[in-house]
Design a protein around this motif. Structure first.
Motif, mmCIF file in Angstrom:
data_model
loop_
_atom_site.group_PDB
_atom_site.id
_atom_site.type_symbol
_atom_site.label_atom_id
_atom_site.label_comp_id
_atom_site.label_asym_id
_atom_site.label_seq_id
_atom_site.Cartn_x
_atom_site.Cartn_y
_atom_site.Cartn_z
ATOM 1 N N PRO A 1 0.708 -1.168 0.057
ATOM 2 C CA PRO A 1 -0.011 0.068 0.085
ATOM 3 C C PRO A 1 1.001 1.182 -0.220
ATOM 4 O O PRO A 1 1.950 1.274 0.506
ATOM 5 C CB PRO A 1 -0.934 -0.108 1.329
ATOM 6 N N VAL A 2 0.327 2.454 -0.616
ATOM 7 C CA VAL A 2 1.122 3.643 -0.446
ATOM 8 C C VAL A 2 0.835 4.186 1.035
ATOM 9 O O VAL A 2 -0.172 3.868 1.564
ATOM 10 C CB VAL A 2 0.702 4.616 -1.597
ATOM 11 N N PRO A 3 1.829 4.857 1.336
ATOM 12 C CA PRO A 3 1.658 5.316 2.910
ATOM 13 C C PRO A 3 0.378 6.015 3.122
ATOM 14 O O PRO A 3 0.013 6.070 4.223
ATOM 15 C CB PRO A 3 3.065 6.218 3.001
ATOM 16 N N GLU A 4 -0.153 7.103 2.291
ATOM 17 C CA GLU A 4 -1.339 7.906 2.405
ATOM 18 C C GLU A 4 -2.497 6.880 2.787
ATOM 19 O O GLU A 4 -3.384 7.042 3.587
ATOM 20 C CB GLU A 4 -1.635 8.926 1.355
ATOM 21 N N GLU A 5 -2.719 5.753 1.855
ATOM 22 C CA GLU A 5 -3.722 4.991 1.980
ATOM 23 C C GLU A 5 -3.764 4.022 3.249
ATOM 24 O O GLU A 5 -4.672 3.788 3.842
ATOM 25 C CB GLU A 5 -4.039 4.317 0.599
ATOM 26 N N LEU A 6 -2.415 3.886 3.564
ATOM 27 C CA LEU A 6 -2.521 2.872 4.724
ATOM 28 C C LEU A 6 -2.607 3.695 5.786
ATOM 29 O O LEU A 6 -3.427 3.318 6.822
ATOM 30 C CB LEU A 6 -0.659 2.358 4.889
ATOM 31 N N GLY A 7 -2.295 4.974 6.096
ATOM 32 C CA GLY A 7 -2.510 5.899 6.972
ATOM 33 C C GLY A 7 -3.949 6.295 7.325
ATOM 34 O O GLY A 7 -4.527 6.155 8.431
ATOM 35 N N GLN A 8 -4.714 6.315 6.096
ATOM 36 C CA GLN A 8 -6.297 6.273 6.199
ATOM 37 C C GLN A 8 -7.129 4.981 6.810
ATOM 38 O O GLN A 8 -7.630 5.423 7.851
ATOM 39 C CB GLN A 8 -6.891 6.234 4.563
ATOM 40 N N VAL A 9 -6.142 3.810 6.397
ATOM 41 C CA VAL A 9 -7.004 2.867 7.492
ATOM 42 C C VAL A 9 -6.545 2.708 8.771
ATOM 43 O O VAL A 9 -7.499 2.576 9.543
ATOM 44 C CB VAL A 9 -6.475 1.530 6.712
ATOM 45 N N ARG A 10 -5.404 3.164 9.072
ATOM 46 C CA ARG A 10 -4.938 3.199 10.453
ATOM 47 C C ARG A 10 -5.703 4.305 11.153
ATOM 48 O O ARG A 10 -6.218 4.045 12.398
ATOM 49 C CB ARG A 10 -3.631 3.431 10.492
ATOM 50 N N GLU A 11 -6.181 5.422 10.649
ATOM 51 C CA GLU A 11 -6.748 6.536 11.255
ATOM 52 C C GLU A 11 -8.199 5.991 11.418
ATOM 53 O O GLU A 11 -8.820 6.199 12.510
ATOM 54 C CB GLU A 11 -6.852 7.837 10.383
ATOM 55 N N ARG A 12 -8.729 5.420 10.444
ATOM 56 C CA ARG A 12 -10.098 4.790 10.756
ATOM 57 C C ARG A 12 -10.244 4.048 11.803
ATOM 58 O O ARG A 12 -11.161 4.123 12.662
ATOM 59 C CB ARG A 12 -10.739 4.288 9.539
ATOM 60 N N MET A 13 -9.230 3.008 11.997
ATOM 61 C CA MET A 13 -9.360 2.229 13.122
ATOM 62 C C MET A 13 -8.987 2.744 14.402
ATOM 63 O O MET A 13 -9.593 2.358 15.353
ATOM 64 C CB MET A 13 -8.129 1.148 12.819
ATOM 65 N N ARG A 14 -8.106 3.897 14.371
ATOM 66 C CA ARG A 14 -7.797 4.668 15.526
ATOM 67 C C ARG A 14 -9.430 5.264 16.171
ATOM 68 O O ARG A 14 -9.525 5.359 17.425
ATOM 69 C CB ARG A 14 -6.733 5.531 15.454
ATOM 70 N N LEU A 15 -9.729 5.901 15.271
ATOM 71 C CA LEU A 15 -11.171 6.479 15.516
ATOM 72 C C LEU A 15 -12.317 5.442 16.081
ATOM 73 O O LEU A 15 -12.991 5.901 17.036
ATOM 74 C CB LEU A 15 -11.804 7.218 14.300
ATOM 75 N N TYR A 16 -12.309 4.231 15.502
ATOM 76 C CA TYR A 16 -13.055 3.527 15.867
ATOM 77 C C TYR A 16 -12.915 2.849 17.360
ATOM 78 O O TYR A 16 -13.571 2.931 18.154
ATOM 79 C CB TYR A 16 -13.116 2.096 14.930
ATOM 80 N N GLU A 17 -11.568 2.792 17.607
ATOM 81 C CA GLU A 17 -11.216 2.273 18.970
ATOM 82 C C GLU A 17 -11.420 3.544 19.815
ATOM 83 O O GLU A 17 -12.081 3.211 20.962
ATOM 84 C CB GLU A 17 -9.555 1.807 18.920
ATOM 85 N N ASP A 18 -11.210 4.825 19.547
ATOM 86 C CA ASP A 18 -11.531 5.927 20.413
ATOM 87 C C ASP A 18 -13.144 5.745 20.865
ATOM 88 O O ASP A 18 -13.420 6.256 21.861
ATOM 89 C CB ASP A 18 -11.141 6.987 19.789
ATOM 90 N N ARG A 19 -13.819 5.825 19.857
ATOM 91 C CA ARG A 19 -15.383 5.566 19.982
ATOM 92 C C ARG A 19 -15.780 4.445 20.984
ATOM 93 O O ARG A 19 -16.810 4.955 21.754
ATOM 94 C CB ARG A 19 -15.765 5.408 18.586
ATOM 95 N N ILE A 20 -14.972 3.188 20.594
ATOM 96 C CA ILE A 20 -15.603 2.286 21.630
ATOM 97 C C ILE A 20 -15.129 2.569 22.873
ATOM 98 O O ILE A 20 -15.884 2.521 23.913
ATOM 99 C CB ILE A 20 -15.068 0.984 21.166
ATOM 100 N N SER A 21 -13.836 3.383 23.099
ATOM 101 C CA SER A 21 -13.423 3.505 24.641
ATOM 102 C C SER A 21 -14.329 4.510 25.354
ATOM 103 O O SER A 21 -14.616 4.609 26.377
ATOM 104 C CB SER A 21 -12.040 4.137 24.386
ATOM 105 N N PHE A 22 -14.900 5.578 24.196
ATOM 106 C CA PHE A 22 -15.715 6.657 24.786
ATOM 107 C C PHE A 22 -16.962 5.992 25.234
ATOM 108 O O PHE A 22 -17.464 6.424 26.260
ATOM 109 C CB PHE A 22 -15.805 7.676 23.742
ATOM 110 N N GLU A 23 -17.529 5.191 24.515
ATOM 111 C CA GLU A 23 -18.949 4.643 24.815
ATOM 112 C C GLU A 23 -18.643 3.659 25.935
ATOM 113 O O GLU A 23 -19.696 3.843 26.717
ATOM 114 C CB GLU A 23 -19.216 3.710 23.504
ATOM 115 N N ARG A 24 -17.559 3.032 26.212
ATOM 116 C CA ARG A 24 -17.251 2.359 27.462
ATOM 117 C C ARG A 24 -17.281 3.290 28.622
ATOM 118 O O ARG A 24 -18.102 3.004 29.594
ATOM 119 C CB ARG A 24 -16.207 1.541 27.542
#
Length: 173
Positions: free
Chosen positions: A134-157
């Motif tokens: 993957p090119v770094p920019e698109e790999l970064g997009q996936v990582r950011e989406r996963m980070r946001l998801y984990e943040d959301r779950i943590s907040f909901e807990r």
């Protein structure tokens, strides 16, 4: 560098990383790059002459018929989509989940983990050819989406909206 731009088939509803993705094929041997180049030229010709869907169907039908004849006792014959499943299964042995998601155009890591390539199908690592990267920019997009998801779950807990173990299997739209 050798890059391949691919239109994402499933870019609707925020499921993918966008309408297109970029694959870094720089580690491919020249013979493999030649094969990719020839297929790109054919695909472009089919698209320009309005025959892409017809030719894709013809290729798929031919592969299905040939593999069904070669292995008549098999429960299933191979299809074009089988190659995608096999590639994703193989990459699970040598790449990180976020790299696979970026390569195949998924916005999250869970899609490939849940729906593609079972462990029993993985080839031995020494038989797996160099994968696209993957090119770094698109790999970064996936990582950011996963980070946001984990943040959301943590907040909901923390807010008492979700208990440990109640997490959805993958990020929801």
């Amino acid at each position: 560098r050798a890059w391949l731009y691919v239109l994402n088939a499933k870019a609707t509803n925020g499921r993918g990383t966008g309408v297109a993705r970029t694959l870094d094929l720089s580690a491919f041997p020249d013979s493999d790059l030649g094969c990719v180049r020839r297929m790109v030229e054919r695909g472009r010709d089919w698209l320009e002459t309005g025959r892409f869907a017809e030719m894709q169907n013809d290729c798929s039908a031919l592969l299905y018929r040939v593999t069904a004849r070669l292995w008549p006792a098999r429960r299933y014959a191979y299809a074009l989509y089988s190659a995608r499943h096999q590639a994703i299964a193989n990459w699970k042995a040598i790449l990180r989940p976020e790299e696979i998601a970026a390569i195949v155009g998924h916005g999250i890591t869970a899609t490939a983990a849940e729906h593609y390539g079972k462990r029993r199908s993985i080839w031995p690592p020494e038989r797996i050819p160099a994968p696209p990267r993957p090119v770094p920019e698109e790999l970064g997009q996936v990582r950011e989406r996963m980070r946001l998801y984990e943040d959301r779950i943590s907040f909901e807990r923390r807010m008492g909206l979700r208990r440990e173990g109640e997490d959805p299997a993958y990020p929801l739209g």
